[in-house]
Motif scaffolding. Structure first.
Motif, PDB file in Angstrom:
ATOM      1  N   ARG A 160       0.823  -1.203   0.000  1.00  0.00           N
ATOM      2  CA  ARG A 160       0.000   0.000   0.000  1.00  0.00           C
ATOM      3  C   ARG A 160       0.864   1.263   0.000  1.00  0.00           C
ATOM      4  O   ARG A 160       0.401   2.348   0.355  1.00  0.00           O
ATOM      5  CB  ARG A 160      -0.925   0.015   1.228  1.00  0.00           C
ATOM      6  CG  ARG A 160      -1.810  -1.194   1.384  1.00  0.00           C
ATOM      7  CD  ARG A 160      -2.746  -1.363   0.205  1.00  0.00           C
ATOM      8  NE  ARG A 160      -3.604  -0.202   0.011  1.00  0.00           N
ATOM      9  CZ  ARG A 160      -4.354  -0.001  -1.061  1.00  0.00           C
ATOM     10  NH1 ARG A 160      -4.338  -0.887  -2.057  1.00  0.00           N
ATOM     11  NH2 ARG A 160      -5.110   1.068  -1.162  1.00  0.00           N
ATOM     12  N   MET A 161       2.124   1.102  -0.419  1.00  0.00           N
ATOM     13  CA  MET A 161       3.066   2.222  -0.413  1.00  0.00           C
ATOM     14  C   MET A 161       3.655   2.410  -1.807  1.00  0.00           C
ATOM     15  O   MET A 161       3.320   1.690  -2.744  1.00  0.00           O
ATOM     16  CB  MET A 161       4.173   1.941   0.614  1.00  0.00           C
ATOM     17  CG  MET A 161       3.656   1.722   2.029  1.00  0.00           C
ATOM     18  SD  MET A 161       4.931   1.208   3.196  1.00  0.00           S
ATOM     19  CE  MET A 161       5.899   2.712   3.321  1.00  0.00           C
ATOM     20  N   GLY A 162       4.543   3.396  -1.931  1.00  0.00           N
ATOM     21  CA  GLY A 162       5.203   3.650  -3.206  1.00  0.00           C
ATOM     22  C   GLY A 162       6.124   2.506  -3.596  1.00  0.00           C
ATOM     23  O   GLY A 162       6.467   1.643  -2.779  1.00  0.00           O
ATOM     24  N   ALA A 163       6.528   2.496  -4.855  1.00  0.00           N
ATOM     25  CA  ALA A 163       7.375   1.418  -5.377  1.00  0.00           C
ATOM     26  C   ALA A 163       8.745   1.437  -4.708  1.00  0.00           C
ATOM     27  O   ALA A 163       9.460   2.437  -4.773  1.00  0.00           O
ATOM     28  CB  ALA A 163       7.527   1.550  -6.886  1.00  0.00           C
ATOM     29  N   TRP A 235      -4.729   1.428   6.245  1.00  0.00           N
ATOM     30  CA  TRP A 235      -4.068   0.986   5.015  1.00  0.00           C
ATOM     31  C   TRP A 235      -5.056   0.584   3.926  1.00  0.00           C
ATOM     32  O   TRP A 235      -4.762   0.739   2.724  1.00  0.00           O
ATOM     33  CB  TRP A 235      -3.134  -0.182   5.322  1.00  0.00           C
ATOM     34  CG  TRP A 235      -1.931   0.199   6.125  1.00  0.00           C
ATOM     35  CD1 TRP A 235      -1.663  -0.113   7.413  1.00  0.00           C
ATOM     36  CD2 TRP A 235      -0.818   0.989   5.672  1.00  0.00           C
ATOM     37  NE1 TRP A 235      -0.464   0.430   7.817  1.00  0.00           N
ATOM     38  CE2 TRP A 235       0.072   1.110   6.758  1.00  0.00           C
ATOM     39  CE3 TRP A 235      -0.504   1.611   4.469  1.00  0.00           C
ATOM     40  CZ2 TRP A 235       1.270   1.815   6.667  1.00  0.00           C
ATOM     41  CZ3 TRP A 235       0.684   2.319   4.374  1.00  0.00           C
ATOM     42  CH2 TRP A 235       1.550   2.414   5.462  1.00  0.00           C
ATOM     43  N   LYS A 236      -6.207   0.085   4.306  1.00  0.00           N
ATOM     44  CA  LYS A 236      -7.157  -0.399   3.313  1.00  0.00           C
ATOM     45  C   LYS A 236      -7.554   0.670   2.323  1.00  0.00           C
ATOM     46  O   LYS A 236      -7.777   0.401   1.131  1.00  0.00           O
ATOM     47  CB  LYS A 236      -8.400  -0.949   4.030  1.00  0.00           C
ATOM     48  CG  LYS A 236      -9.449  -1.522   3.093  1.00  0.00           C
ATOM     49  CD  LYS A 236     -10.647  -2.052   3.882  1.00  0.00           C
ATOM     50  CE  LYS A 236     -11.721  -2.589   2.940  1.00  0.00           C
ATOM     51  NZ  LYS A 236     -12.898  -3.085   3.687  1.00  0.00           N
ATOM     52  N   ASP A 237      -7.638   1.913   2.791  1.00  0.00           N
ATOM     53  CA  ASP A 237      -8.104   3.017   1.950  1.00  0.00           C
ATOM     54  C   ASP A 237      -6.978   3.946   1.495  1.00  0.00           C
ATOM     55  O   ASP A 237      -7.247   5.004   0.927  1.00  0.00           O
ATOM     56  CB  ASP A 237      -9.138   3.845   2.725  1.00  0.00           C
ATOM     57  CG  ASP A 237     -10.299   2.999   3.216  1.00  0.00           C
ATOM     58  OD1 ASP A 237     -10.813   2.199   2.417  1.00  0.00           O
ATOM     59  OD2 ASP A 237     -10.663   3.123   4.402  1.00  0.00           O
ATOM     60  N   LEU A 238      -5.715   3.549   1.745  1.00  0.00           N
ATOM     61  CA  LEU A 238      -4.596   4.465   1.521  1.00  0.00           C
ATOM     62  C   LEU A 238      -3.606   3.924   0.503  1.00  0.00           C
ATOM     63  O   LEU A 238      -3.321   2.726   0.473  1.00  0.00           O
ATOM     64  CB  LEU A 238      -3.874   4.710   2.855  1.00  0.00           C
ATOM     65  CG  LEU A 238      -2.642   5.623   2.827  1.00  0.00           C
ATOM     66  CD1 LEU A 238      -3.057   7.056   2.537  1.00  0.00           C
ATOM     67  CD2 LEU A 238      -1.887   5.544   4.152  1.00  0.00           C
ATOM     68  N   TRP A 262       5.009   6.331  14.255  1.00  0.00           N
ATOM     69  CA  TRP A 262       4.467   7.256  13.266  1.00  0.00           C
ATOM     70  C   TRP A 262       2.976   6.999  13.128  1.00  0.00           C
ATOM     71  O   TRP A 262       2.532   5.849  13.082  1.00  0.00           O
ATOM     72  CB  TRP A 262       5.160   7.075  11.924  1.00  0.00           C
ATOM     73  CG  TRP A 262       6.573   7.576  11.875  1.00  0.00           C
ATOM     74  CD1 TRP A 262       7.441   7.681  12.922  1.00  0.00           C
ATOM     75  CD2 TRP A 262       7.274   8.025  10.721  1.00  0.00           C
ATOM     76  NE1 TRP A 262       8.649   8.169  12.496  1.00  0.00           N
ATOM     77  CE2 TRP A 262       8.583   8.383  11.140  1.00  0.00           C
ATOM     78  CE3 TRP A 262       6.947   8.153   9.379  1.00  0.00           C
ATOM     79  CZ2 TRP A 262       9.541   8.863  10.254  1.00  0.00           C
ATOM     80  CZ3 TRP A 262       7.906   8.629   8.490  1.00  0.00           C
ATOM     81  CH2 TRP A 262       9.185   8.989   8.931  1.00  0.00           C
ATOM     82  N   ARG A 263       2.192   8.099  13.019  1.00  0.00           N
ATOM     83  CA  ARG A 263       0.746   7.983  12.872  1.00  0.00           C
ATOM     84  C   ARG A 263       0.296   8.954  11.782  1.00  0.00           C
ATOM     85  O   ARG A 263       0.609  10.148  11.834  1.00  0.00           O
ATOM     86  CB  ARG A 263       0.042   8.317  14.204  1.00  0.00           C
ATOM     87  CG  ARG A 263       0.533   7.478  15.358  1.00  0.00           C
ATOM     88  CD  ARG A 263      -0.052   7.914  16.706  1.00  0.00           C
ATOM     89  NE  ARG A 263       0.046   9.347  16.989  1.00  0.00           N
ATOM     90  CZ  ARG A 263       1.153   9.947  17.409  1.00  0.00           C
ATOM     91  NH1 ARG A 263       2.279   9.257  17.568  1.00  0.00           N
ATOM     92  NH2 ARG A 263       1.159  11.234  17.673  1.00  0.00           N
ATOM     93  N   LEU A 264      -0.450   8.433  10.828  1.00  0.00           N
ATOM     94  CA  LEU A 264      -0.977   9.288   9.755  1.00  0.00           C
ATOM     95  C   LEU A 264      -2.122  10.119  10.318  1.00  0.00           C
ATOM     96  O   LEU A 264      -3.132   9.580  10.764  1.00  0.00           O
ATOM     97  CB  LEU A 264      -1.465   8.434   8.588  1.00  0.00           C
ATOM     98  CG  LEU A 264      -1.975   9.214   7.367  1.00  0.00           C
ATOM     99  CD1 LEU A 264      -0.822   9.936   6.678  1.00  0.00           C
ATOM    100  CD2 LEU A 264      -2.669   8.282   6.383  1.00  0.00           C
ATOM    101  N   HIS A 271      -9.006  12.501   3.612  1.00  0.00           N
ATOM    102  CA  HIS A 271      -9.728  13.616   4.226  1.00  0.00           C
ATOM    103  C   HIS A 271     -10.086  14.727   3.255  1.00  0.00           C
ATOM    104  O   HIS A 271     -10.707  15.721   3.656  1.00  0.00           O
ATOM    105  CB  HIS A 271      -8.884  14.210   5.366  1.00  0.00           C
ATOM    106  CG  HIS A 271      -8.422  13.191   6.364  1.00  0.00           C
ATOM    107  ND1 HIS A 271      -7.098  12.829   6.503  1.00  0.00           N
ATOM    108  CD2 HIS A 271      -9.117  12.428   7.239  1.00  0.00           C
ATOM    109  CE1 HIS A 271      -6.993  11.894   7.447  1.00  0.00           C
ATOM    110  NE2 HIS A 271      -8.194  11.638   7.905  1.00  0.00           N
ATOM    111  N   GLY A 272      -9.707  14.583   1.987  1.00  0.00           N
ATOM    112  CA  GLY A 272     -10.019  15.603   1.008  1.00  0.00           C
ATOM    113  C   GLY A 272      -9.062  16.777   1.060  1.00  0.00           C
ATOM    114  O   GLY A 272      -8.160  16.842   1.907  1.00  0.00           O
TER     115      GLY A 272
END
Length: 459
Positions: A160-163, A235-238, A262-264, A271-272
């Motif tokens: 769920r992250m960048g390459a 993570w499911k939506d990110l 770390w916390r997003l 959140h738009g």
């Protein structure tokens, strides 16, 4: 085995604790015996045996580099990498022990020939920056594989992250940028020694490759985690803007005391495009890492050393920094020229409304407009506060996405007591714009020292 050779090996073994020595001596037997058959006298370690043992933990190109280095170890000499290409007979026990001693307990001087042997393609006395970069890409790829395979992701979700492959290239380039080759462009052993001494990640990644790849469990000093803990992330939506190598790069840049998970706390995906919602994430969660990607694909951001405050004055301290993630990994720390580290303001008429780091009003190193979607990064030639160049693809950029990560301990509760659900405030607290204008005009804020102490709430 001659007495001289035995003495050299014995000196290397003395670096390990008594309880660690059987582990080190047993690595060869396990590698050879694990390929089938006992590791008896005259048995040697082959490339196929090493590939069988490490196949899931490192790219094949890295395993071949490691084997080439092992073959270059001469137990009668002080360091590996003195001889050229692999002998057909394979690698002996003493070569493995010598290599382990230098890779796991060696100095920069002793590790430089290892890096040389793993980087070069033949028996040349120097390597190019490009060859070192290729070695680093293999080494970092192996570290990422080990983190995934050993389950040491600390809550991060690579899928769920960048390459990671792009992050590997960028981190290798950043580490390689610290090299100081000779005027003719080549890097000899002394050049590599200086580089390894200054760039601690080289030794850290090498130790992880050897300790984890060859399964050498030593009790002396556990390796520090390369990734911080990640908590409470949906993570499911990110689809996270960060990748594992980028986090491996950014984490050591934070002050030593910032070891909280770390916390997003804000993401435009979740959140738009809401400046107010972003401000809420910035002001309620202590130290934060702000990450921006613009419409040109450039990714950059800033570290705030403490909780942001909405006010028309600069704030923060010299621990703050700006950074870039793409197209290059770089960190830009405080120059000492001024103290314009952080700025956050909204809903005022006479002072700029938005978020800024470095520089000055209208000319920030990083600026996000209050109405979101737009920003600028101005530096001609560099930002005065951080010495950073233009971070974005264009000086005035369009925001593609933003993330805010809380990376430190949450702030302490405010000291102000509440009365009837509302905090007592001076007129200067209610109108910080007025306070800012008075400060700019040189007015003394007498009420700051004359406020009556607030009474404690009766129970």
């Amino acid at each position: 085995m001659g007495n001289t050779e035995s003495l050299v090996v014995q000196k290397r073994m003395a670096r390990f604790r008594p309880e660690e020595r059987p582990v080190v001596e047993g690595v060869f037997d396990r590698l050879v015996g694990g390929a089938g058959g006992p590791a008896g006298a005259g048995k040697t370690l082959t490339l196929e045996m090493l590939q069988s043992s490490m196949g899931s933990l490192a790219p094949d190109s890295m395993i071949r580099r490691l084997y080439r280095c092992l073959c270059g170890v001469d137990p009668g000499l002080a360091s590996p990498g003195k001889t050229s290409p692999p002998a057909a007979s394979g690698v002996g026990r003493e070569q493995v022990v010598m290599f382990l001693a230098d890779a796991l307990r060696g100095t920069a001087e002793e590790r430089a020939p290892i890096v040389m042997a793993m980087s070069r393609r033949g028996a040349e006395a120097a390597v190019t920056r490009e060859q070192v970069a290729e070695f680093l890409q293999d080494l970092i790829s192996a570290v990422v594989q080990i983190l995934v395979h050993r389950g040491r992701l600390q809550g991060w979700k690579p899928e769920r992250m960048g390459a990671a492959s792009l992050g590997v290239e960028l981190l290798a380039e950043q580490m390689c940028s610290e090299l100081k080759p000779a005027e003719e462009g080549g890097c000899d052993v002394s050049c590599l020694e200086d580089w390894i001494f200054r760039v601690s990640q080289v030794s850290l990644y090498l130790e992880m490759l050897v300790a984890e790849g060859l399964n050498v469990s030593l009790s002396g000093r556990p390796a520090p985690p390369l990734l911080p803990l990640c908590r409470d992330t949906p993570w499911k939506d990110l689809k996270c803007l960060l990748d594992l190598p980028t986090i491996m790069f950014l984490t050591p840049q934070l002050p030593d005391s910032y070891s909280a998970p770390w916390r997003l706390v804000f993401s435009t995906q979740l959140h738009g495009e809401s400046f107010t919602r972003m401000v809420s994430g910035l002001t309620q969660h202590g130290p934060t890492l702000l990450l921006v990607r613009d419409s040109k694909g450039h990714a950059f951001g800033g570290f705030a050393s403490h909780r942001w405050e909405v006010k028309p004055q600069f704030q923060g301290d010299s621990r703050c920094f700006l950074f870039t993630v793409h197209p290059r990994l770089r960190v830009y720390t405080a120059t000492g020229y001024n103290q314009h580290f952080m700025y956050l303001n909204q809903n005022q008429q006479t002072m700029p409304n938005g978020l800024g780091m470095g520089g000055q009003h209208g000319y920030f190193g990083l600026w996000l407009e209050r109405d979101f979607g737009r920003g600028h990064s101005r530096a001609r030639p560099t930002c005065t506060t951080y010495g950073s160049p233009q971070l974005s693809g264009e000086e005035d950029f369009t925001v593609d996405s933003v993330e805010v990560w809380a990376v430190g301990k949450p702030p302490e509760p405010e000291e102000d007591e509440e009365v009837d659900g509302k905090k007592k405030k001076s007129i200067l607290d209610v109108d910080p714009e007025l306070q800012a204008m008075m400060e700019m005009s040189g007015k003394t804020l007498h009420s700051q020292g004359l406020r009556e102490p607030e009474e404690e709430e009766e129970h």
